[in-house]
Write an enzyme that holds these catalytic residues in place. Structure first.
Site, short mmCIF file in Angstrom:
data_model
loop_
_atom_site.label_atom_id
_atom_site.label_comp_id
_atom_site.label_asym_id
_atom_site.label_seq_id
_atom_site.Cartn_x
_atom_site.Cartn_y
_atom_site.Cartn_z
N HIS A 89 3.13 -5.29 3.66
CA HIS A 89 2.99 -5.90 4.99
C HIS A 89 2.45 -7.32 4.85
O HIS A 89 1.73 -7.63 3.90
CB HIS A 89 1.99 -5.13 5.86
N CYS A 117 5.69 6.28 4.61
CA CYS A 117 4.57 5.52 4.04
C CYS A 117 4.00 6.20 2.80
O CYS A 117 3.19 5.62 2.09
CB CYS A 117 3.46 5.35 5.08
N GLU A 124 -0.76 -4.89 11.28
CA GLU A 124 0.08 -4.56 10.14
C GLU A 124 1.50 -5.07 10.36
O GLU A 124 2.19 -5.48 9.44
CB GLU A 124 0.12 -3.03 10.00
N ASP A 173 -5.06 -10.61 -1.17
CA ASP A 173 -3.72 -11.20 -1.07
C ASP A 173 -2.89 -10.91 -2.32
O ASP A 173 -3.36 -11.06 -3.45
CB ASP A 173 -3.86 -12.72 -0.86
N HIS A 174 -1.63 -10.51 -2.10
CA HIS A 174 -0.69 -10.20 -3.20
C HIS A 174 -1.24 -9.14 -4.14
O HIS A 174 -1.21 -9.28 -5.37
CB HIS A 174 -0.31 -11.49 -3.95
N HIS A 199 4.95 0.19 -0.18
CA HIS A 199 5.68 -0.83 0.60
C HIS A 199 4.65 -1.86 1.04
O HIS A 199 3.44 -1.65 0.86
CB HIS A 199 6.35 -0.18 1.82
N HIS A 210 0.84 -1.20 0.00
CA HIS A 210 0.00 0.00 0.00
C HIS A 210 0.87 1.25 0.00
O HIS A 210 2.07 1.18 0.23
CB HIS A 210 -1.01 0.00 1.16
ZN LIG Z 1 2.37 0.33 5.67
#
Ligand SMILES: [Zn+2]
Ligand SMILES: [Zn+2]
Length: 308
Positions: free
Chosen positions: A193, A185, A278, A231-232, A191, A166
């Site tokens: 998680h 961020c 997260e 996911d992904h 980046h 995100h």
């Molecule tokens: Zn983040």
């Protein structure tokens, strides 16, 4: 003696909550004698395969009381003994269906020993021995039930995960402004998680199946509506909702809550809480629904608590 107490109060009379953990291993079988093999299999899936299967259960006993003159709510060795006598010595290395009469399915009042029905029966057996506040029973680290002594009302939590990227930035703000607000961020390429989600549902335990809701139906909903689509992915680009909504942990938790509320209702339970982790340092919790019985928690409806 009175003099010593007032000179060294040791917290006497002050209220405190304490917990004690206990473990046991046991097996069970989900098979109702009034149903055919096919119906048992359709209802309970592989849990209906004889002779059964087992779990390493973990029980967390939460108690509340006032400190005595020795600075304790209770003598822990007595707590340990009560849990051992009443619960673990009777269940450890046993086949649950054949332990307590509450699980005797040949009787109409017999109930399957699911995690939520087991934690309720444990409460009934412990309540006259310990000042219980709540019980949590882990069937495994990703599935647990909570019970607080409210008749057949219980909570069931499923933990799952997804990995996603995100970027925290508002499209209507310039980059330097976004960096001021969101720090690293807001970097343009995002980046990622490994998100961990706890989905807690609440409802009434069925007195025969012992189930709060169909667990495989709940798992399918979570998988179809959350894990598979998220996911992904790069949340900002792949999930339309986040095209115009910053995918903070709070917003992701809220979105998951909104997506799951009605489908969970349709399988006979109520979504209670979504907790989205997260990282080990960072989690958001959203309360989707507050049961009638929890009047003191009403203020938390639709509230977010954020742990940094
Ligand atoms: Zn983040
Ligand atoms: Zn099982």
């Amino acid at each position: 003696m009175k003099e010593i107490t007032s000179k060294f109060p040791h917290g006497e009379g002050r209220s405190c909550v304490i917990t004690r953990r206990a473990c046991f291993s046991a097996s069970h079988l989900y098979k109702l004698p009034e149903l055919s093999d096919d119906d048992n299999s359709a209802l309970f899936g592989p849990c209906s395969i004889a002779p059964g299967h087992g779990h390493n259960y973990e029980l967390i006993v939460t108690m509340e009381g006032e400190l005595n003159q020795y600075g304790m709510v209770l003598n822990l060795s007595e707590v340990k003994q009560a849990i051992k006598n009443e619960i673990t010595s009777q269940l450890d290395f046993r086949f649950l269906n054949e332990t307590w009469p509450e699980f005797d399915l040949s009787k109409t009042e017999g109930c399957l020993p699911t995690t939520e029905s087991l934690v309720r029966v444990i409460w009934e057996r412990l309540k006259s021995h310990l000042p219980l506040k709540s019980l949590r029973l882990y069937e495994n680290p990703k599935l647990w039930a909570d019970y607080q002594g409210n008749a057949m009302d219980a909570y069931l939590t499923v933990q799952t995960h997804f990995s996603a990227a995100h970027r925290l930035a508002r499209e209507d703000l310039p980059q330097n402004e976004n960096e001021k607000i969101f720090g690293k961020c807001a970097r343009p390429n995002g980046h990622g998680h490994n998100y961990i989600i706890d989905i807690t549902v609440t409802g009434k335990i069925n007195p025969r199946t012992g189930m709060l809701c169909d667990l495989s139906a709940l798992n399918s909903l979570i998988n179809d509506l959350v894990v598979e689509p998220f996911d992904h992915t790069f949340l900002n680009k792949d999930i339309p909702y986040f095209a115009n909504c910053v995918p903070t942990a709070e917003n992701i938790a809220l979105h998951i809550s909104d997506k799951l509320t009605n489908p969970i209702k349709a399988i006979g339970a109520n979504l209670y809480k979504i907790k989205l982790q997260e990282s080990p340092n960072n989690a958001a919790e959203v309360y989707a629904q507050v049961p009638e019985s929890q009047t003191d928690a009403k203020d938390s409806k639709n509230q977010i608590s954020f742990i940094r």
